[in-house]
Design an enzyme around this catalytic site. Structure first.
Site, PDB file in Angstrom:
ATOM      1  N   ASP A  66       0.768  -1.192   0.107  1.00 16.02           N
ATOM      2  CA  ASP A  66      -0.067   0.016  -0.028  1.00 16.02           C
ATOM      3  C   ASP A  66       0.792   1.246   0.334  1.00 16.02           C
ATOM      4  O   ASP A  66       2.033   1.292   0.279  1.00 16.02           O
ATOM      5  CB  ASP A  66      -0.767  -0.016   1.203  1.00 16.02           C
ATOM      6  CG  ASP A  66      -0.019  -0.417   2.422  1.00 16.02           C
ATOM      7  OD1 ASP A  66       0.903  -0.215   2.483  1.00 16.02           O
ATOM      8  OD2 ASP A  66      -0.776  -1.016   3.421  1.00 16.02           O
ATOM      9  N   ASP A  68       1.307   4.909   1.762  1.00 21.58           N
ATOM     10  CA  ASP A  68       0.854   5.830   2.630  1.00 21.58           C
ATOM     11  C   ASP A  68       1.683   7.320   2.520  1.00 21.58           C
ATOM     12  O   ASP A  68       2.707   7.451   2.056  1.00 21.58           O
ATOM     13  CB  ASP A  68       1.277   5.368   4.047  1.00 21.58           C
ATOM     14  CG  ASP A  68       0.747   4.102   4.288  1.00 21.58           C
ATOM     15  OD1 ASP A  68      -0.594   3.971   3.793  1.00 21.58           O
ATOM     16  OD2 ASP A  68       1.162   3.039   5.197  1.00 21.58           O
ATOM     17  N   ASP A 145       9.632   2.442  13.551  1.00 16.15           N
ATOM     18  CA  ASP A 145      10.120   1.115  14.012  1.00 16.15           C
ATOM     19  C   ASP A 145      11.718   0.857  13.538  1.00 16.15           C
ATOM     20  O   ASP A 145      12.655   0.824  14.354  1.00 16.15           O
ATOM     21  CB  ASP A 145       9.403  -0.037  13.879  1.00 16.15           C
ATOM     22  CG  ASP A 145       8.913  -0.242  12.493  1.00 16.15           C
ATOM     23  OD1 ASP A 145       9.263   0.309  11.640  1.00 16.15           O
ATOM     24  OD2 ASP A 145       7.915  -1.321  12.288  1.00 16.15           O
TER      25      ASP A 145
HETATM   26  P1  ATP Z   1       3.722  -3.655   4.784  1.00 14.31           P
HETATM   27  O1  ATP Z   1       2.535  -2.619   4.506  1.00 14.31           O
HETATM   28  O2  ATP Z   1       4.591  -3.939   3.338  1.00 14.31           O
HETATM   29  O3  ATP Z   1       3.444  -4.794   5.425  1.00 14.31           O
HETATM   30  P2  ATP Z   1       5.004  -1.434   6.324  1.00 14.31           P
HETATM   31  O4  ATP Z   1       6.145  -1.164   6.439  1.00 14.31           O
HETATM   32  O5  ATP Z   1       4.383  -0.453   5.245  1.00 14.31           O
HETATM   33  O6  ATP Z   1       5.046  -2.852   5.488  1.00 14.31           O
HETATM   34  P3  ATP Z   1       2.675  -0.925   7.736  1.00 14.31           P
HETATM   35  O7  ATP Z   1       2.199  -1.986   8.868  1.00 14.31           O
HETATM   36  O8  ATP Z   1       1.962  -0.494   6.669  1.00 14.31           O
HETATM   37  O9  ATP Z   1       4.294  -1.642   7.222  1.00 14.31           O
HETATM   38  O10 ATP Z   1       3.070   0.319   8.530  1.00 14.31           O
HETATM   39  C1  ATP Z   1       3.582   1.520   8.000  1.00 14.31           C
HETATM   40  C2  ATP Z   1       4.802   2.306   8.342  1.00 14.31           C
HETATM   41  O11 ATP Z   1       4.422   2.596   9.797  1.00 14.31           O
HETATM   42  C3  ATP Z   1       5.800   1.522   8.817  1.00 14.31           C
HETATM   43  O12 ATP Z   1       6.725   1.601   7.526  1.00 14.31           O
HETATM   44  C4  ATP Z   1       6.585   2.042   9.788  1.00 14.31           C
HETATM   45  O13 ATP Z   1       7.284   3.176   9.456  1.00 14.31           O
HETATM   46  C5  ATP Z   1       5.331   2.528  10.831  1.00 14.31           C
HETATM   47  N1  ATP Z   1       4.978   1.654  11.666  1.00 14.31           N
HETATM   48  C6  ATP Z   1       3.962   0.665  11.737  1.00 14.31           C
HETATM   49  N2  ATP Z   1       4.060  -0.218  12.700  1.00 14.31           N
HETATM   50  C7  ATP Z   1       4.748   0.621  13.540  1.00 14.31           C
HETATM   51  C8  ATP Z   1       5.069   0.253  15.003  1.00 14.31           C
HETATM   52  N3  ATP Z   1       4.693  -0.872  15.787  1.00 14.31           N
HETATM   53  N4  ATP Z   1       6.278   0.900  15.463  1.00 14.31           N
HETATM   54  C9  ATP Z   1       6.661   2.049  14.955  1.00 14.31           C
HETATM   55  N5  ATP Z   1       6.631   2.389  13.614  1.00 14.31           N
HETATM   56  C10 ATP Z   1       5.515   1.513  13.000  1.00 14.31           C
HETATM   57 MG    MG Z   2       2.147  -0.689   4.246  1.00 17.26          MG
END
Ligand code: ATP
Ligand code: MG
Length: 428
Positions: A66, A68, A145
């Site tokens: 996705d 963001d 994170d």
């Molecule tokens: P994917 O969507 O491919 O699984 P993602 O890194 O985009 O991976 P998301 O869960 O969509 O993961 O979260 C978006 C962003 O929000 C992450 O890239 C990170 O920067 C932040 N994030 C998500 N969860 C956490 C957390 N538990 N602690 C700190 N930052 C977080």
């Molecule tokens: Mg994501």
């Protein structure tokens, strides 16, 4: 807790900025509507960044799940700019911009970690307070994170903005926590699951610091919300990394606190691998099959086929085995029932042809799914594949899918109320 979050010197530290000519991320890789939102924010004088996993994935040449967006516009300002915008969250206001029926683009205002002396007195308020403090892009990067998840793509000049050293880690294929892993894992234990997930999905390595942090903080995962952990577990399966992540979790003593005391069996991880492949092929994740796969090892221990147990007893044992896990994750009764039926189905397959109730079993609409489970288990445990072939033939000739319209309802096999066998009086 908040006192030890990553310390940022916002005054003196400047980010690494990679101009468009120095990186591979191109606008043509970004979803069209996401670009529209970025441009509109930018045209109205706001900072507009692509943030999080999408920047990471695009720089790695992978398709993002996705897109963001991060901005310095407040949620109210974003709402004013987009007719199709809805603010969501109870107190944490996020802007969701809708396109068509299916697409939602999330726009979040940059946030920061509050200072310890800013916290409200009531600890129950802390969570919302942490989520609601607007901040600078740099502060926003530091609350994320992992370094590779904190990269920004700036629509103003198409550059990559790196406040945390994520570009170097991306190049070295290294997953690194922003700040002290022990502190960041204590703040949010689910980050330990995310670490193992990204390691497996991206084929990155974890540094010694991170591994030490996980080993030390693993027990804290027992306090995380079971609903959130369950969602993460399903995500492992959706990404096809469940076997790897759960096996790694076991070796780091993370599995039990993660799954309410669950203990894996000898062939569990071997079975999860082909199960993951099966989900990939069918395009769905079947939680009942996952449950059955997690417990099938222990099921065979309790119900060895050689013991020729009556099916009622097998059913009872399977249900009993699943109950603590289902209660921990508050799984619906129907899910537990389906998982139990899968285990009992495997038992029927394992004991071979020629038993009572075989015809009814072969006609049951749930049987092909149990057969798939059985086939995967035989494959994972190097079991008797001849048994799979025999049943495959029997199913092929005997199984009539229940949704075939032409058949009259068969009262003998479908609806006949079971005559209860009178149980013996207790004193006999
Ligand atoms: P994917 O969507 O491919 O699984 P993602 O890194 O985009 O991976 P998301 O869960 O969509 O993961 O979260 C978006 C962003 O929000 C992450 O890239 C990170 O920067 C932040 N994030 C998500 N969860 C956490 C957390 N538990 N602690 C700190 N930052 C977080
Ligand atoms: Mg994501």
């Amino acid at each position: 807790m908040a006192a030890s979050s990553p310390i940022i010197n916002t005054a003196s530290d400047t980010p690494t900025i990679l101009p468009r000519s120095a990186h591979s991320l191109s606008r043509s890789q970004i979803d069209e509507n996401t670009l529209k939102v970025l441009y509109r924010l930018h045209r109205h004088g706001h900072l507009a960044y692509l943030v999080g996993g999408s920047v990471r994935d695009l720089l790695l040449g992978r398709a993002p799940k996705d897109f963001d967006i991060g901005t310095d516009a407040t949620p109210q300002q974003v709402k004013k700019l987009f007719r199709n915008c809805f603010l969501v969250g109870r107190r944490f206001r996020l802007a969701h911009i809708r396109f068509g029926r299916d697409q939602v683009i999330e726009v979040a205002t940059f946030r920061r970690h509050p200072h310890p002396d800013e916290f409200p007195e009531d600890p129950a308020e802390h969570k919302f307070f942490v989520q609601n403090q607007f901040g600078t892009p740099r502060e926003d990067a530091f609350r994320r994170d992992f370094t590779i998840n904190a990269l920004f793509y700036n629509i103003a000049d198409f550059s990559i903005v790196d406040h945390v050293g994520g570009l170097k880690d991306l190049e070295n294929r290294q997953l690194r926590v922003i700040g002290d892993p022990q502190v960041r894992f204590a703040e949010d234990p689910v980050r330990m699951m995310r670490a193992l997930e990204f390691r497996a999905r991206l084929n990155f390595s974890l540094d010694a610091n991170m591994l030490e942090g996980i080993t030390k903080q693993a027990p804290l995962l027992a306090d995380a919300s079971p609903a959130r952990v369950r969602e993460k577990l399903m995500q492992f399966f959706r990404h096809g990394v469940a076997a790897d992540v759960l096996q790694r979790s076991q070796s780091l003593a993370l599995l039990q606190p993660m799954m309410g005391g669950y203990q894996a069996g000898e062939t569990t991880f071997k079975l999860l691998e082909p199960l993951n492949q099966h989900f990939k092929k069918t395009g769905t994740v079947d939680e009942a099959m996952i449950l059955a796969a997690l417990f099938i090892d222990r099921f065979w221990q309790k119900c060895p086929v050689q013991a020729s147990l009556p099916i009622n007893e097998v059913m009872h044992t399977a249900g009993h085995l699943l109950t603590p896990y289902c209660a921990y994750f508050r799984l619906a009764h129907g899910l537990r029932h389906q998982a139990r039926e899968l285990l009992v189905g495997c038992y029927r397959f394992a004991r071979g042809l020629g038993h009572r109730g075989q015809k009814r079993f072969l006609h049951n609409s749930a049987t092909p799914r149990a057969f798939e489970m059985f086939r995967l288990w035989i494959q994972a445990s190097d079991g008797d594949s001849a048994l799979v072939d025999i049943w495959q033939k029997a199913l092929h000739t005997d199984h009539k899918p229940s949704d075939q319209p032409a058949r009259q309802p068969n009262h003998r096999t479908h609806r006949r109320p079971r005559r209860r066998r009178r149980s013996k009086p207790a004193h006999v």
